[in-house]
Design a protein around this motif. Structure first.
Motif, mmCIF file in Angstrom:
data_model
loop_
_atom_site.group_PDB
_atom_site.id
_atom_site.type_symbol
_atom_site.label_atom_id
_atom_site.label_comp_id
_atom_site.label_asym_id
_atom_site.label_seq_id
_atom_site.Cartn_x
_atom_site.Cartn_y
_atom_site.Cartn_z
ATOM 1 N N ASP A 1 15.294 70.441 -1.709
ATOM 2 C CA ASP A 1 16.354 69.704 -1.006
ATOM 3 C C ASP A 1 15.952 69.417 0.443
ATOM 4 N N ARG A 2 15.347 70.396 1.092
ATOM 5 C CA ARG A 2 14.949 70.211 2.497
ATOM 6 C C ARG A 2 13.840 69.173 2.617
ATOM 7 N N GLN A 3 12.949 69.174 1.616
ATOM 8 C CA GLN A 3 11.880 68.161 1.634
ATOM 9 C C GLN A 3 12.476 66.763 1.511
ATOM 10 N N ARG A 4 13.505 66.649 0.684
ATOM 11 C CA ARG A 4 14.138 65.353 0.451
ATOM 12 C C ARG A 4 14.877 64.880 1.703
ATOM 13 N N GLY A 5 15.501 65.819 2.417
ATOM 14 C CA GLY A 5 16.212 65.490 3.649
ATOM 15 C C GLY A 5 17.675 65.142 3.415
ATOM 16 N N ILE A 6 18.446 65.138 4.506
ATOM 17 C CA ILE A 6 19.888 64.927 4.399
ATOM 18 C C ILE A 6 20.257 63.528 3.887
ATOM 19 N N PRO A 7 19.693 62.442 4.453
ATOM 20 C CA PRO A 7 20.146 61.118 3.986
ATOM 21 C C PRO A 7 19.922 60.899 2.488
ATOM 22 N N ALA A 8 18.745 61.216 1.993
ATOM 23 C CA ALA A 8 18.460 60.991 0.569
ATOM 24 C C ALA A 8 19.297 61.935 -0.304
ATOM 25 N N THR A 9 19.530 63.141 0.189
ATOM 26 C CA THR A 9 20.360 64.084 -0.575
ATOM 27 C C THR A 9 21.813 63.621 -0.598
ATOM 28 N N PHE A 10 22.254 63.054 0.514
ATOM 29 C CA PHE A 10 23.622 62.527 0.550
ATOM 30 C C PHE A 10 23.802 61.416 -0.493
ATOM 31 N N MET A 11 22.761 60.629 -0.700
ATOM 32 C CA MET A 11 22.855 59.575 -1.724
ATOM 33 C C MET A 11 23.029 60.157 -3.117
ATOM 34 N N TRP A 12 22.307 61.249 -3.420
ATOM 35 C CA TRP A 12 22.507 61.909 -4.720
ATOM 36 C C TRP A 12 23.928 62.439 -4.828
ATOM 37 N N PHE A 13 24.403 63.034 -3.732
ATOM 38 C CA PHE A 13 25.782 63.551 -3.711
ATOM 39 C C PHE A 13 26.776 62.433 -4.040
ATOM 40 N N ILE A 14 26.591 61.290 -3.414
ATOM 41 C CA ILE A 14 27.510 60.172 -3.633
ATOM 42 C C ILE A 14 27.421 59.660 -5.070
ATOM 43 N N GLU A 15 26.223 59.708 -5.641
ATOM 44 C CA GLU A 15 26.106 59.316 -7.049
ATOM 45 C C GLU A 15 26.977 60.216 -7.917
ATOM 46 N N GLU A 16 26.974 61.512 -7.620
ATOM 47 C CA GLU A 16 27.818 62.446 -8.392
ATOM 48 C C GLU A 16 29.304 62.179 -8.139
ATOM 49 N N VAL A 17 29.652 61.833 -6.909
ATOM 50 C CA VAL A 17 31.052 61.497 -6.598
ATOM 51 C C VAL A 17 31.490 60.284 -7.425
ATOM 52 N N GLY A 18 30.580 59.333 -7.585
ATOM 53 C CA GLY A 18 30.877 58.166 -8.419
ATOM 54 C C GLY A 18 31.080 58.543 -9.875
ATOM 55 N N GLU A 19 30.248 59.464 -10.337
ATOM 56 C CA GLU A 19 30.401 59.918 -11.727
ATOM 57 C C GLU A 19 31.712 60.683 -11.910
ATOM 58 N N LEU A 20 32.130 61.399 -10.863
ATOM 59 C CA LEU A 20 33.422 62.087 -10.930
ATOM 60 C C LEU A 20 34.559 61.062 -11.033
ATOM 61 N N ALA A 21 34.445 59.978 -10.267
ATOM 62 C CA ALA A 21 35.468 58.924 -10.341
ATOM 63 C C ALA A 21 35.568 58.371 -11.756
ATOM 64 N N THR A 22 34.413 58.129 -12.371
ATOM 65 C CA THR A 22 34.392 57.633 -13.750
ATOM 66 C C THR A 22 35.057 58.639 -14.691
ATOM 67 N N ALA A 23 34.740 59.912 -14.491
ATOM 68 C CA ALA A 23 35.296 60.960 -15.356
ATOM 69 C C ALA A 23 36.808 61.077 -15.169
ATOM 70 N N LEU A 24 37.280 60.934 -13.939
ATOM 71 C CA LEU A 24 38.718 61.045 -13.684
ATOM 72 C C LEU A 24 39.489 59.899 -14.335
ATOM 73 N N ALA A 25 38.823 58.772 -14.478
ATOM 74 C CA ALA A 25 39.477 57.608 -15.071
ATOM 75 C C ALA A 25 39.467 57.667 -16.600
ATOM 76 N N ALA A 26 38.705 58.600 -17.135
ATOM 77 C CA ALA A 26 38.591 58.716 -18.596
ATOM 78 C C ALA A 26 39.331 59.958 -19.077
ATOM 79 N N ASP A 27 39.389 60.103 -20.359
ATOM 80 C CA ASP A 27 40.131 61.225 -20.943
ATOM 81 C C ASP A 27 39.167 62.151 -21.680
ATOM 82 N N ASP A 28 38.248 62.737 -20.927
ATOM 83 C CA ASP A 28 37.236 63.603 -21.516
ATOM 84 C C ASP A 28 37.148 64.861 -20.656
#
Lengths: 89, 89
Positions: free
Chosen positions: B18-45
């Motif tokens: 994670d440290r090698q990747r750095g904060i900005p690139a890691t934040f992008m992965w975090f946001i990708e997961e936040v997007g997947e959470l949004a998709t999951a919240l909109a579904a019934d699974d």
């Protein structure tokens, strides 16, 4: 403090209001906090960073509460040696 | 499991990378997961929701690790009776 204790604390303080607000509107507050975390990460203010991390976590717990998800139980997927889905570099 | 234990578990498994990747690139992965959470919240699974909540939390811990933030300590602001900053309706 256990993950579940923190989620329950947030539930006790806010869940009734959170459920009235509903998932979509609550998700928007969550995202506002995520944006504030981004601002804090780009700045050099350790105290503000800490506050924003706590806020994002608190709002994640709020979303979990109104989605009937036990966050600590959900984290079981990370306690095994074979974690699926975590991103590579 | 304590919040700090989970953060340490994530640190042990991923912090070096994670440290090698750095904060900005890691934040992008975090946001990708936040997007997947949004998709999951909109579904019934329910199972998918649980997984996405855990992923967002894991990536929040990763961001905290490489930002030198102790998430459990940061949460102290929510354990007092006078929480500042939590959003109203």
């Amino acid at each position: 403090m256990h993950i579940s204790e923190f989620q329950q604390l947030i539930s006790k303080k806010y869940e009734r209001r959170d459920r009235q607000r509903g998932i979509p509107a609550t998700f928007m507050w969550f995202i506002e906090e995520v944006g504030e975390l981004a601002t804090a990460l780009a700045a050099d203010d350790k105290q503000n960073r800490e506050e924003e991390f706590a806020d994002v976590f608190a709002w994640l717990c709020t979303l979990a509460n109104i989605s009937d998800v036990d966050l600590e139980k959900a984290c079981d997927k990370y306690t095994s040696d074979d974690v699926k889905g975590f991103k590579p570099k």
